[in-house]
Design a protein around this motif. Structure first.
Motif, PDB file in Angstrom:
ATOM      1  N   ASP A 171       1.228  -0.841  -0.149  1.00 36.57           N
ATOM      2  CA  ASP A 171      -0.160  -0.157  -0.117  1.00 36.57           C
ATOM      3  C   ASP A 171       1.294   1.149   0.363  1.00 36.57           C
ATOM      4  O   ASP A 171       1.453   2.228   0.962  1.00 36.57           O
ATOM      5  N   LEU A 200      -4.186  -4.227  -1.128  1.00 35.26           N
ATOM      6  CA  LEU A 200      -3.199  -4.988  -1.786  1.00 35.26           C
ATOM      7  C   LEU A 200      -3.483  -6.384  -2.003  1.00 35.26           C
ATOM      8  O   LEU A 200      -3.572  -6.663  -2.788  1.00 35.26           O
ATOM      9  N   HIS A 260      -5.758  -8.822  -4.516  1.00 36.56           N
ATOM     10  CA  HIS A 260      -4.942  -9.719  -5.208  1.00 36.56           C
ATOM     11  C   HIS A 260      -4.966 -10.469  -4.092  1.00 36.56           C
ATOM     12  O   HIS A 260      -2.488 -10.314  -4.562  1.00 36.56           O
ATOM     13  N   TRP A 300      -1.305 -12.193  -6.432  1.00 40.95           N
ATOM     14  CA  TRP A 300      -0.140 -11.365  -6.482  1.00 40.95           C
ATOM     15  C   TRP A 300       1.493 -11.935  -5.815  1.00 40.95           C
ATOM     16  O   TRP A 300       2.125 -11.406  -6.136  1.00 40.95           O
ATOM     17  N   ASP A 355       1.501  -7.201 -15.323  1.00 42.41           N
ATOM     18  CA  ASP A 355       0.543  -6.656 -14.593  1.00 42.41           C
ATOM     19  C   ASP A 355       0.815  -6.648 -12.539  1.00 42.41           C
ATOM     20  O   ASP A 355       0.237  -5.133 -12.792  1.00 42.41           O
ATOM     21  N   VAL A 356       1.632  -7.714 -11.616  1.00 41.27           N
ATOM     22  CA  VAL A 356       2.044  -6.663 -10.628  1.00 41.27           C
ATOM     23  C   VAL A 356       3.165  -6.135 -11.142  1.00 41.27           C
ATOM     24  O   VAL A 356       2.413  -5.014  -9.585  1.00 41.27           O
ATOM     25  N   ARG A 357       4.334  -5.476 -11.396  1.00 37.52           N
ATOM     26  CA  ARG A 357       4.943  -4.733 -11.551  1.00 37.52           C
ATOM     27  C   ARG A 357       4.399  -3.330 -11.498  1.00 37.52           C
ATOM     28  O   ARG A 357       4.432  -1.804 -11.055  1.00 37.52           O
ATOM     29  N   SER A 358       3.437  -3.708 -13.207  1.00 37.95           N
ATOM     30  CA  SER A 358       3.035  -2.003 -13.199  1.00 37.95           C
ATOM     31  C   SER A 358       2.321  -1.576 -12.331  1.00 37.95           C
ATOM     32  O   SER A 358       2.147  -0.443 -11.397  1.00 37.95           O
ATOM     33  N   CYS A 359       1.280  -2.240 -11.551  1.00 37.29           N
ATOM     34  CA  CYS A 359       0.536  -1.498 -10.500  1.00 37.29           C
ATOM     35  C   CYS A 359       1.799  -0.607  -9.504  1.00 37.29           C
ATOM     36  O   CYS A 359       1.578  -0.280  -8.750  1.00 37.29           O
ATOM     37  N   ILE A 360       2.733  -2.228  -8.786  1.00 30.08           N
ATOM     38  CA  ILE A 360       3.505  -0.923  -7.633  1.00 30.08           C
ATOM     39  C   ILE A 360       4.201   0.081  -8.323  1.00 30.08           C
ATOM     40  O   ILE A 360       4.418   1.284  -7.606  1.00 30.08           O
ATOM     41  N   ASN A 403       3.682   2.472 -10.682  1.00 28.32           N
ATOM     42  CA  ASN A 403       2.384   2.954 -10.919  1.00 28.32           C
ATOM     43  C   ASN A 403       2.011   3.717  -9.095  1.00 28.32           C
ATOM     44  O   ASN A 403       2.511   5.229  -9.280  1.00 28.32           O
ATOM     45  N   GLN A 404       2.257   3.177  -8.391  1.00 30.24           N
ATOM     46  CA  GLN A 404       2.288   3.320  -7.090  1.00 30.24           C
ATOM     47  C   GLN A 404       2.921   4.702  -6.782  1.00 30.24           C
ATOM     48  O   GLN A 404       3.506   5.397  -6.398  1.00 30.24           O
TER      49      GLN A 404
END
Ligand code: GLA
Length: 727
Positions: A379, A420, A424, A427, A451-456, A458-459
């Protein structure tokens, strides 16, 4: 020319070494790696002797020619070489035999690159690349061997690519990066073992028959073994003797193996560990191995280290902070642990500014719901309630005080108690239906997944763009278990350890490109991923969670064999020390931390006036010596204190006009004897003035006779002298 091919022989030359291979009856033989021998064809060393139970390749009737006894450049499994191999695959028919024959070569100007993997680059150096193609004709499996020759640096890099040119799928079970076959066995194996908070302890043992190996199956290069190994002649010292180094440019599982053979030769191999490893290649697909940096020094371990220091510093580390001076930082971890808010941090920042410190780093605990280590990872949004305001307000406040601001992340990890994870759960690396193993109460994100990498990602970007953040500490506080990904089929789960590292590298490449002005410091519970792979992205890495200056002598000594000072994260912390309870003077703590990136990790608001004054002086000293320490040549003058009564090390400027000698005496003695430190690397013909005493002594005298260390009245006292050439 650094590389040429003549009469079936490949010659690779660096300033002080020669590497030779030969094409013999279609096999690629390793002929020689050692002191420079010019054009001499060294293949006279290879004798074809008939050995019992050594089989012969098809078509060869001469009993003395067996793959069991020939030195092979890239041995594959299954054709009669029973020693450790580099390549093992299983084909669609279940067979495991690969018979690699020489096909062709190409010599190119410049340095090859490895897609998706860190590797040395050309920079200011003259570099040539040799590519050699080997092939198993029957299954159409091709292997391309890569050699990058950095003539001036005395470095030869190696890597390879395995390409399935056949119609059926191939499963790669082992793909090491390199092999070296030596004609002798009388060598020592030097490696760097350890544990959390005690990394990279040097150990030297003679090679014995059979296998001597180190490695990691923890998903990270690890605290326990470092992916850097030296083989040296048994008489090799800091200043003399042959030494071969191998540094693996990779941050995951690895194996470094030395095998003494039945005929008293030595085979040395290095690559990705084959535990839970398999990689499926469909027709046309390729597997690229990580790179190994080989170096040879004919004049001992000191020179070998200096070769690696230059190579890593200038041809592997990248970005603005490869050479720019890094800010002197203060990190709040040991000052507050999880218990801080904006007010506390601003108090630290104000006092730090008074002392001359240049950046405040906010460590773990600023995000999600995180007041201890059981929740919040994943998070990456600011806990404004805890901080008592917005991140931007804190950062602006710190900037107004006159300090830069840095922040901590642990991007690869997830707490089950996080938004998170609740959204998920798949993940995290874990096996459906099986309870996972936790480390520090956390799980590891499946970084093999885009998809996991891009979420982190972007955060992280959102945080880094929300305020003037100039430094990131990238942490990773557990190793990998339950390695299984929902994204690949059951047959391909053996790819995940490696795909995780490829995913990590992809993330690091993107984030460092997106924020080129941010200084990134790597960390994994201190030095759990202190390897050349990470240094491609992070020009400095937190060396150890052990901040005790005396323990650091051992850790930084071991670290110095492969890694330059510019990569070694080192801080002055409080006494009694939080890891050992030991009390050491502020001066000693400063001298030790200065042989690294230098910073502080204690509550400066609680320091005595005397210590504060000492810190101000230290900071001035650090700035004065910065260039000498960071760009000078590094010399170990003693061992790490396990044998010597004092530990000494030294920096000498490239032009030899200046040197800084550092000594920590471990134990004060009654009626003490005189210790003399033998200084190295000076110009014998020049007269040096010792700044602290005003004495003038020749380089020859200081190196031959040495210099007496004043007698110390307490344990753990530090002493420095600065030598400057008299013009
Ligand atoms: C790791 C790091 C420490 C600190 C903590 C925070 O142990 O090595 O320096 O950042 O995590 O949780």
């Amino acid at each position: 020319m650094a590389i040429y091919y003549k009469n079936n022989m490949f010659y690779l030359h660096t300033k002080n070494s020669t590497y030779q291979m030969k094409v013999e009856r279609d096999f690629l033989l390793h002929v020689y790696y050692g002191p420079y021998v010019g054009e001499t064809d060294m293949s006279y060393l290879i004798k074809n002797i008939d050995r019992g139970f050594a089989g012969n390749p098809d078509g060869i009737t001469e009993k003395g020619f067996s793959l069991e006894t020939q030195p092979l450049e890239y041995p594959a499994y299954g054709t009669g070489d029973f020693k450790n191999d580099c390549l093992k695959v299983v084909y669609a028919d279940g067979s495991h035999v690969t018979d690699l024959k020489y096909v062709s070569y190409d010599i190119k100007e410049g340095k090859y690159a490895l897609e998706g993997l860190p590797a040395m680059y050309q920079g200011e150096e003259d570099v040539q690349t040799l590519e050699i193609v080997l092939k198993d004709e029957y299954k159409n499996l091709e292997v391309v061997l890569y050699y990058g020759v950095f003539e001036n640096l005395d470095i030869i890099t190696r890597a390879c690519k395995i390409i399935n040119k056949g119609k059926e799928k191939v499963n790669v079970l082992r793909a090491y990066s390199m092999c070296l076959d030596f004609t002798y066995k009388d060598m020592d194996f030097i490696h760097f073992y350890g544990r959390h908070a005690m990394e990279r302890t040097m150990e030297r043992t003679p090679l014995l028959h059979g296998m001597q190996s180190v490695g990691s199956r923890r998903g990270f290069s690890s605290h326990q073994h470092n992916p850097f190994v030296i083989l040296c002649k048994q008489d090799a010292t800091e200043e003399s003797g042959w030494c071969y180094g191998a540094s693996f440019v990779y941050s995951g599982n690895f194996a470094a193996e030395a095998e003494v053979t039945q005929v008293d030769g030595t085979r040395f191999t290095m690559g990705i560990h084959d535990a839970q490893f398999n990689f499926e290649l469909q027709q046309g697909e390729a597997f690229v191995t990580p790179e190994v940096l080989l170096s040879f020094s004919p004049v001992g371990l000191g020179q070998l280290s200096r070769n690696y220091h230059k190579a890593i510093r200038y041809n592997l580390c990248r970005g603005k902070y490869k050479t720019a001076r890094r800010p002197i930082l203060i990190n709040n971890w040991e000052a507050t642990y999880f218990d801080f808010n904006t007010e506390k941090l601003l108090d630290i920042a104000k006092e730090a500014k008074n002392l001359g410190i240049e950046m405040l780093v906010m460590d773990d605990g600023w995000f999600g719901k995180r007041d201890d280590d059981v929740s919040g990872l994943g998070d990456w949004f600011v806990n404004e309630q805890k901080l008592g305001g917005k991140l931007k307000d804190l950062v602006d406040g710190v900037n107004e005080i006159g300090l830069k601001f840095g922040i901590w992340f642990e991007p690869e990890m997830i707490s089950e108690d996080s938004d998170l994870y609740r959204a998920h759960p798949d993940w995290a690396l874990q096996i459906p239906g099986r309870a996972p193993t936790r480390g520090r109460q956390q799980l590891v994100l499946d970084f093999s997944r885009e998809d996991v990498r891009s979420c982190i990602f972007n955060q992280m970007c959102e945080i880094l763009e929300s305020a003037n953040i100039e430094y990131v500490k990238w942490d990773a506080n557990r190793h990998l278990t339950d390695v299984w990904s929902a994204m690949v089929s059951s047959e391909r789960q053996g790819e995940i350890f490696h795909r995780y590292i490829l995913g990590l590298y992809d993330f690091l490449e993107k984030i460092t490109q997106r924020f080129p002005d941010i200084l990134f410091e790597g960390c994994s519970g201190g030095g759990g991923r202190f390897d050349a792979g990470m240094m491609y992205y992070h020009p400095q890495i937190w060396c150890s969670d052990d901040t005790d200056a005396i323990e650091r002598l051992e850790i930084q000594y071991g670290t110095s064999f492969a890694y330059p000072i510019s990569t070694v994260g080192s801080h002055v912390s409080v006494c009694p020390n939080h890891q050992t309870g030991r009390t050491v003077s502020m001066k000693t703590r400063g001298v030790v931390a200065m042989s690294g990136t230098f910073g502080y990790e204690l509550d400066v608001t609680k320091m005595s006036e005397e210590d504060k004054q000492m810190v101000r002086e230290q900071i001035e000293d650090f700035k004065k010596y910065y260039d000498l320490i960071q760009n000078g040549d590094y010399y170990r003058l003693t061992d790490d204190g396990r044998k010597s009564p004092f530990v000494a090390w030294q920096f000498v400027s490239q032009d030899k006009k200046e040197a800084l000698v550092n000594v920590v005496v471990l134990r004060a003695r009654a009626n003490a004897m005189l210790h003399i430190v033998h200084i190295k690397g000076l110009d014998p013909e020049k007269l040096y003035s010792i700044e602290e005493t005003g004495e003038k002594l020749s380089g020859r005298a200081l190196m031959s006779g040495g210099y007496p260390i004043p007698i110390m009245e307490n344990d753990y006292q530090a002493w420095q002298i600065h030598l400057v050439v008299c013009e």
